[in-house]
Write a protein that holds these residues in place. Structure first.
Motif, PDB file in Angstrom:
ATOM      1  N   VAL A 119       0.814  -1.217   0.000  1.00 45.36           N
ATOM      2  CA  VAL A 119       0.000   0.000   0.000  1.00 45.36           C
ATOM      3  C   VAL A 119       0.849   1.269   0.000  1.00 45.36           C
ATOM      4  CG1 VAL A 119      -1.702   1.338   1.307  1.00 45.36           C
ATOM      5  CG2 VAL A 119      -2.040  -1.121   0.966  1.00 45.36           C
ATOM      6  N   PRO A 120       1.848   1.429   0.888  1.00 42.35           N
ATOM      7  CA  PRO A 120       2.648   2.658   0.840  1.00 42.35           C
ATOM      8  C   PRO A 120       3.381   2.849  -0.485  1.00 42.35           C
ATOM      9  CG  PRO A 120       2.996   1.505   2.910  1.00 42.35           C
ATOM     10  CD  PRO A 120       2.243   0.566   2.018  1.00 42.35           C
ATOM     11  N   MET A 121       3.876   1.751  -1.058  1.00 44.43           N
ATOM     12  CA  MET A 121       4.594   1.875  -2.317  1.00 44.43           C
ATOM     13  C   MET A 121       3.667   2.301  -3.452  1.00 44.43           C
ATOM     14  SD  MET A 121       7.583   1.219  -1.281  1.00 44.43           S
ATOM     15  CE  MET A 121       8.460   1.184  -2.839  1.00 44.43           C
ATOM     16  N   ILE A 122       2.469   1.730  -3.491  1.00 50.60           N
ATOM     17  CA  ILE A 122       1.516   2.094  -4.545  1.00 50.60           C
ATOM     18  C   ILE A 122       1.107   3.558  -4.418  1.00 50.60           C
ATOM     19  CG2 ILE A 122      -0.801   1.680  -5.447  1.00 50.60           C
ATOM     20  CD1 ILE A 122      -0.438  -1.269  -4.663  1.00 50.60           C
ATOM     21  N   ILE A 123       0.811   3.991  -3.199  1.00 48.84           N
ATOM     22  CA  ILE A 123       0.395   5.386  -2.994  1.00 48.84           C
ATOM     23  C   ILE A 123       1.528   6.337  -3.354  1.00 48.84           C
ATOM     24  CG2 ILE A 123      -0.290   7.089  -1.269  1.00 48.84           C
ATOM     25  CD1 ILE A 123      -1.819   4.897   0.164  1.00 48.84           C
ATOM     26  N   SER A 124       2.749   6.016  -2.913  1.00 47.41           N
ATOM     27  CA  SER A 124       3.881   6.909  -3.160  1.00 47.41           C
ATOM     28  C   SER A 124       4.203   7.015  -4.644  1.00 47.41           C
ATOM     29  CB  SER A 124       5.110   6.414  -2.391  1.00 47.41           C
ATOM     30  OG  SER A 124       4.892   6.486  -1.002  1.00 47.41           O
ATOM     31  N   ARG A 125       4.046   5.915  -5.389  1.00 49.27           N
ATOM     32  CA  ARG A 125       4.436   5.917  -6.796  1.00 49.27           C
ATOM     33  C   ARG A 125       3.325   6.379  -7.729  1.00 49.27           C
ATOM     34  NH1 ARG A 125       7.922   0.215  -7.104  1.00 49.27           N
ATOM     35  NH2 ARG A 125       9.571   0.892  -5.664  1.00 49.27           N
ATOM     36  N   THR A 126       2.066   6.108  -7.348  1.00 44.28           N
ATOM     37  CA  THR A 126       0.959   6.451  -8.246  1.00 44.28           C
ATOM     38  C   THR A 126       0.087   7.588  -7.729  1.00 44.28           C
ATOM     39  OG1 THR A 126      -0.659   4.913  -7.279  1.00 44.28           O
ATOM     40  CG2 THR A 126       0.881   4.023  -8.909  1.00 44.28           C
ATOM     41  N   GLY A 127       0.119   7.834  -6.435  1.00 46.84           N
ATOM     42  CA  GLY A 127      -0.758   8.845  -5.850  1.00 46.84           C
ATOM     43  C   GLY A 127      -2.193   8.396  -5.697  1.00 46.84           C
ATOM     44  N   ARG A 128      -2.505   7.163  -6.067  1.00 50.22           N
ATOM     45  CA  ARG A 128      -3.881   6.655  -5.991  1.00 50.22           C
ATOM     46  C   ARG A 128      -4.140   6.037  -4.619  1.00 50.22           C
ATOM     47  NH1 ARG A 128      -6.212   6.519 -10.999  1.00 50.22           N
ATOM     48  NH2 ARG A 128      -4.786   6.765 -12.775  1.00 50.22           N
ATOM     49  N   VAL A 129      -5.296   6.342  -4.047  1.00 48.16           N
ATOM     50  CA  VAL A 129      -5.644   5.799  -2.734  1.00 48.16           C
ATOM     51  C   VAL A 129      -7.011   5.114  -2.726  1.00 48.16           C
ATOM     52  CG1 VAL A 129      -4.239   7.510  -1.536  1.00 48.16           C
ATOM     53  CG2 VAL A 129      -6.653   7.995  -1.976  1.00 48.16           C
ATOM     54  N   GLY A 130      -7.795   5.280  -3.793  1.00 52.94           N
ATOM     55  CA  GLY A 130      -9.138   4.711  -3.807  1.00 52.94           C
ATOM     56  C   GLY A 130      -9.160   3.204  -3.686  1.00 52.94           C
ATOM     57  N   PHE A 131      -8.107   2.533  -4.208  1.00 49.40           N
ATOM     58  CA  PHE A 131      -8.096   1.066  -4.202  1.00 49.40           C
ATOM     59  C   PHE A 131      -8.152   0.506  -2.792  1.00 49.40           C
ATOM     60  CE2 PHE A 131      -3.715   2.167  -3.521  1.00 49.40           C
ATOM     61  CZ  PHE A 131      -3.212   1.162  -2.721  1.00 49.40           C
ATOM     62  N   MET A 132      -7.498   1.187  -1.824  1.00 49.48           N
ATOM     63  CA  MET A 132      -7.464   0.612  -0.486  1.00 49.48           C
ATOM     64  C   MET A 132      -8.821   0.773   0.214  1.00 49.48           C
ATOM     65  SD  MET A 132      -5.148   3.229   1.812  1.00 49.48           S
ATOM     66  CE  MET A 132      -5.724   4.870   2.283  1.00 49.48           C
ATOM     67  N   TYR A 133      -9.575   1.804  -0.151  1.00 50.66           N
ATOM     68  CA  TYR A 133     -10.904   1.964   0.439  1.00 50.66           C
ATOM     69  C   TYR A 133     -11.882   0.930  -0.125  1.00 50.66           C
ATOM     70  CZ  TYR A 133      -9.447   6.231   2.724  1.00 50.66           C
ATOM     71  OH  TYR A 133      -8.800   7.122   3.532  1.00 50.66           O
ATOM     72  N   VAL A 134     -11.825   0.696  -1.417  1.00 54.06           N
ATOM     73  CA  VAL A 134     -12.693  -0.321  -2.023  1.00 54.06           C
ATOM     74  C   VAL A 134     -12.364  -1.698  -1.456  1.00 54.06           C
ATOM     75  CG1 VAL A 134     -13.318  -1.462  -4.166  1.00 54.06           C
ATOM     76  CG2 VAL A 134     -13.013   1.016  -4.128  1.00 54.06           C
ATOM     77  N   GLY A 135     -11.083  -2.004  -1.351  1.00 54.14           N
ATOM     78  CA  GLY A 135     -10.675  -3.296  -0.815  1.00 54.14           C
ATOM     79  C   GLY A 135     -11.119  -3.496   0.616  1.00 54.14           C
ATOM     80  N   ALA A 136     -10.966  -2.461   1.460  1.00 50.34           N
ATOM     81  CA  ALA A 136     -11.374  -2.571   2.855  1.00 50.34           C
ATOM     82  C   ALA A 136     -12.877  -2.761   2.988  1.00 50.34           C
ATOM     83  CB  ALA A 136     -10.929  -1.329   3.625  1.00 50.34           C
ATOM     84  N   LEU A 137     -13.643  -2.027   2.186  1.00 55.32           N
ATOM     85  CA  LEU A 137     -15.099  -2.120   2.249  1.00 55.32           C
ATOM     86  C   LEU A 137     -15.579  -3.518   1.859  1.00 55.32           C
ATOM     87  CD1 LEU A 137     -17.950  -0.873   2.469  1.00 55.32           C
ATOM     88  CD2 LEU A 137     -17.682  -0.145   0.080  1.00 55.32           C
ATOM     89  N   VAL A 138     -15.137  -4.016   0.730  1.00 56.66           N
ATOM     90  CA  VAL A 138     -15.633  -5.290   0.203  1.00 56.66           C
ATOM     91  C   VAL A 138     -15.199  -6.457   1.087  1.00 56.66           C
ATOM     92  CG1 VAL A 138     -15.522  -6.886  -1.737  1.00 56.66           C
ATOM     93  CG2 VAL A 138     -15.750  -4.424  -2.154  1.00 56.66           C
ATOM     94  N   THR A 139     -13.923  -6.519   1.412  1.00 57.86           N
ATOM     95  CA  THR A 139     -13.433  -7.666   2.169  1.00 57.86           C
ATOM     96  C   THR A 139     -13.893  -7.631   3.621  1.00 57.86           C
ATOM     97  OG1 THR A 139     -11.352  -6.522   2.668  1.00 57.86           O
ATOM     98  CG2 THR A 139     -11.413  -7.905   0.701  1.00 57.86           C
ATOM     99  N   GLY A 140     -13.917  -6.436   4.218  1.00 54.54           N
ATOM    100  CA  GLY A 140     -14.361  -6.345   5.609  1.00 54.54           C
ATOM    101  C   GLY A 140     -15.800  -6.780   5.792  1.00 54.54           C
ATOM    102  N   LEU A 141     -16.673  -6.291   4.906  1.00 53.87           N
ATOM    103  CA  LEU A 141     -18.080  -6.700   4.962  1.00 53.87           C
ATOM    104  C   LEU A 141     -18.230  -8.199   4.728  1.00 53.87           C
ATOM    105  CD1 LEU A 141     -20.159  -3.927   3.138  1.00 53.87           C
ATOM    106  CD2 LEU A 141     -20.498  -4.781   5.464  1.00 53.87           C
ATOM    107  N   ALA A 142     -17.538  -8.728   3.741  1.00 53.74           N
ATOM    108  CA  ALA A 142     -17.642 -10.147   3.424  1.00 53.74           C
ATOM    109  C   ALA A 142     -17.150 -11.006   4.586  1.00 53.74           C
ATOM    110  CB  ALA A 142     -16.852 -10.466   2.157  1.00 53.74           C
ATOM    111  N   GLY A 143     -16.051 -10.607   5.202  1.00 52.03           N
ATOM    112  CA  GLY A 143     -15.525 -11.377   6.321  1.00 52.03           C
ATOM    113  C   GLY A 143     -16.449 -11.397   7.516  1.00 52.03           C
ATOM    114  N   ALA A 144     -17.007 -10.229   7.858  1.00 61.36           N
ATOM    115  CA  ALA A 144     -17.908 -10.159   9.003  1.00 61.36           C
ATOM    116  C   ALA A 144     -19.195 -10.940   8.752  1.00 61.36           C
ATOM    117  CB  ALA A 144     -18.230  -8.694   9.320  1.00 61.36           C
ATOM    118  N   LEU A 145     -19.779 -10.785   7.559  1.00 58.76           N
ATOM    119  CA  LEU A 145     -21.020 -11.505   7.244  1.00 58.76           C
ATOM    120  C   LEU A 145     -20.769 -13.011   7.131  1.00 58.76           C
ATOM    121  CD1 LEU A 145     -22.626  -9.069   4.647  1.00 58.76           C
ATOM    122  CD2 LEU A 145     -23.221  -9.365   7.058  1.00 58.76           C
ATOM    123  N   GLY A 146     -19.598 -13.388   6.636  1.00 57.20           N
ATOM    124  CA  GLY A 146     -19.268 -14.800   6.579  1.00 57.20           C
ATOM    125  C   GLY A 146     -19.182 -15.428   7.956  1.00 57.20           C
TER     126      GLY A 146
END
Length: 426
Positions: free
Chosen positions: A287-314
């Motif tokens: 995550v730090p390397m991707i943010i530092s090199r690309t400036g993109r941060v949206g991917f980590m929010y999408v990943g946290a939302l989808v996986t966190g919800l799926a894990g808790a509901l599972g």
């Protein structure tokens, strides 16, 4: 004055900053091992003296509470003593508290000494991002990746080895041995401070040259107060809260949930907790390397939302059919933690702003996170099961939607202040 994402060419990692590198590495390992080394051996501790469930809940809530409180006071301490002295002092207190925790004889003593320990860790949490900005302005991404990866290592190693060590040598040895890392972390900072005290003006100028890429301003209370009106600061704090709340709730209760709700053995629950902690490792590096090199941060929010919800509901609806998968999914949102650490540096232009933003983000984030270990205990006692706590955990990840929307705007807090000032004058 340069931004945290300095565009200057990186210089050799060891050039004039080997001690700072070692100090950051050792402090980072000590911060999380202090938190992760107790819950796996509570059964062994309870066999020696009774540890009521309310004490377990308070111990689970103690890290974020202490981190929140000392996140607020650390900027004032930094103005008085400096970052390096605070780093050394926090490790002195942490090492002594780790030894004290291994010597206590009752549950109240365990709670009190653990609280002192987490107060010291709270100071260390706040000072490390500004120390990285000060000594490694040209390598903020790689150093933050290393720092957060060490936090991940320190999160899964203690649960993995705590029970075997406790069974072989006793729970007191299992708890106390981690003090060695805290005491080792003192040496680089004390060496640096002693060396600085002995240097003449020429050596002092050489040391100043190490920091010539950043603007070192003394942080003031005014800066911290101005963050209250900045949406970016609240979005980062909310992001930090999601990661911290889920992590500390799981460290406090995941083994119990796995045993009582998913039907796994005590040893298997400890191994799964170690797996949960280990999942922070790849995200800490990537995550730090991707943010530092690309400036993109949206991917980590999408990943946290989808996986966190799926894990808790599972865990709610199919706890016994794919237990390992649910634990893995619950571990993915840990990627928010290193992401926020990088953004604290990239969303501030000055040393002053970095200290203030680190303090605000961590104090507010940990204050919110403190609710969850206690909420788990209260909901469990009220409902007699783990479904309600797990549903609340799943709902927590919905916070990433508004937080991610705000954070993805590429602004610094200084730019936010400037725009607010311009609007005030128009």
């Amino acid at each position: 004055m340069t931004s945290s994402g300095s565009s200057s060419a990186p210089r050799p990692l060891w050039q004039g900053r080997l001690l700072a590198f070692l100090g950051i590495v050792l402090v980072a390992f000590s911060l999380r091992s202090a938190v992760a080394s107790l819950s796996p051996i509570l059964v062994e501790v309870n066999a020696d003296f009774a540890v009521p469930s309310w004490v377990v809940g308070l111990i689970g809530a103690a890290p974020p509470v202490c981190f929140a409180v000392f996140g607020i006071v650390t900027p004032a301490l930094e103005r008085r003593f400096g970052l390096e002295r605070l780093a050394a002092a926090s490790m002195v207190v942490a090492g002594l508290a780790m030894l004290g925790r291994a010597l206590v004889g009752d549950a109240v003593g365990l709670l009190l000494v653990t609280t002192v320990l987490f107060a010291a860790v709270g100071v260390g949490n706040v000072v490390l991002p500004p120390l990285i900005k000060r000594y490694f302005p040209d390598r903020t991404g790689s150093m933050t990746a290393l720092y957060s990866a060490l936090l991940a290592v320190a999160a899964f190693v203690p649960p993995l080895v705590a029970v075997p060590i406790a069974e072989a040598a006793g729970w007191r040895i299992s708890l106390g041995l981690w003090a060695a890392f805290a005491f080792a972390a003192i040496v680089p900072w004390v060496t640096m401070l002693a060396g600085a005290a002995r240097t003449d003006r020429r050596a002092g100028a050489a040391l100043a040259e190490t920091d010539d890429d950043i603007d070192i301003d003394e942080p003031t209370p005014r800066v911290l107060g101005r963050l209250v009106g900045v949406p970016l600061a609240w979005a980062l704090a909310a992001s930090f809260a999601v990661s911290s709340a889920s992590v500390y709730a799981c460290f406090a209760w995941l083994p119990t949930v796995l045993v009582e709700h998913a039907g796994v053995s005590h040893a298997a629950a400890g191994a799964l907790l170690a797996l949960f902690g280990a999942l922070g490792m790849p995200w800490s590096l990537l995550v730090p390397m991707i943010i530092s090199r690309t400036g993109r941060v949206g991917f980590m929010y999408v990943g946290a939302l989808v996986t966190g919800l799926a894990g808790a509901l599972g865990m709610v609806f199919a706890p016994t059919t794919a237990t390992i998968l649910w634990v893995v999914l619950l571990g993915v949102p840990q990627g928010l933690f290193p992401g926020v650490l990088v953004l604290i540096q990239r969303r501030s232009r000055t040393h002053e702003g970095a200290v203030a933003l680190s303090s605000f983000t961590q104090s507010v984030g940990y204050a919110i996170a403190a609710i969850f270990p206690l909420a788990f205990a209260i909901l469990h006692e009220t409902t007699g099961g783990w479904v309600a706590p797990l549903l609340v955990l799943g709902a927590l990840f919905l916070v990433t939607i508004p937080a991610g929307y705000v954070v993805t705007r590429t602004r610094t807090i200084e730019e936010e202040w400037e725009k607010r000032s311009e609007r005030a004058w128009t």
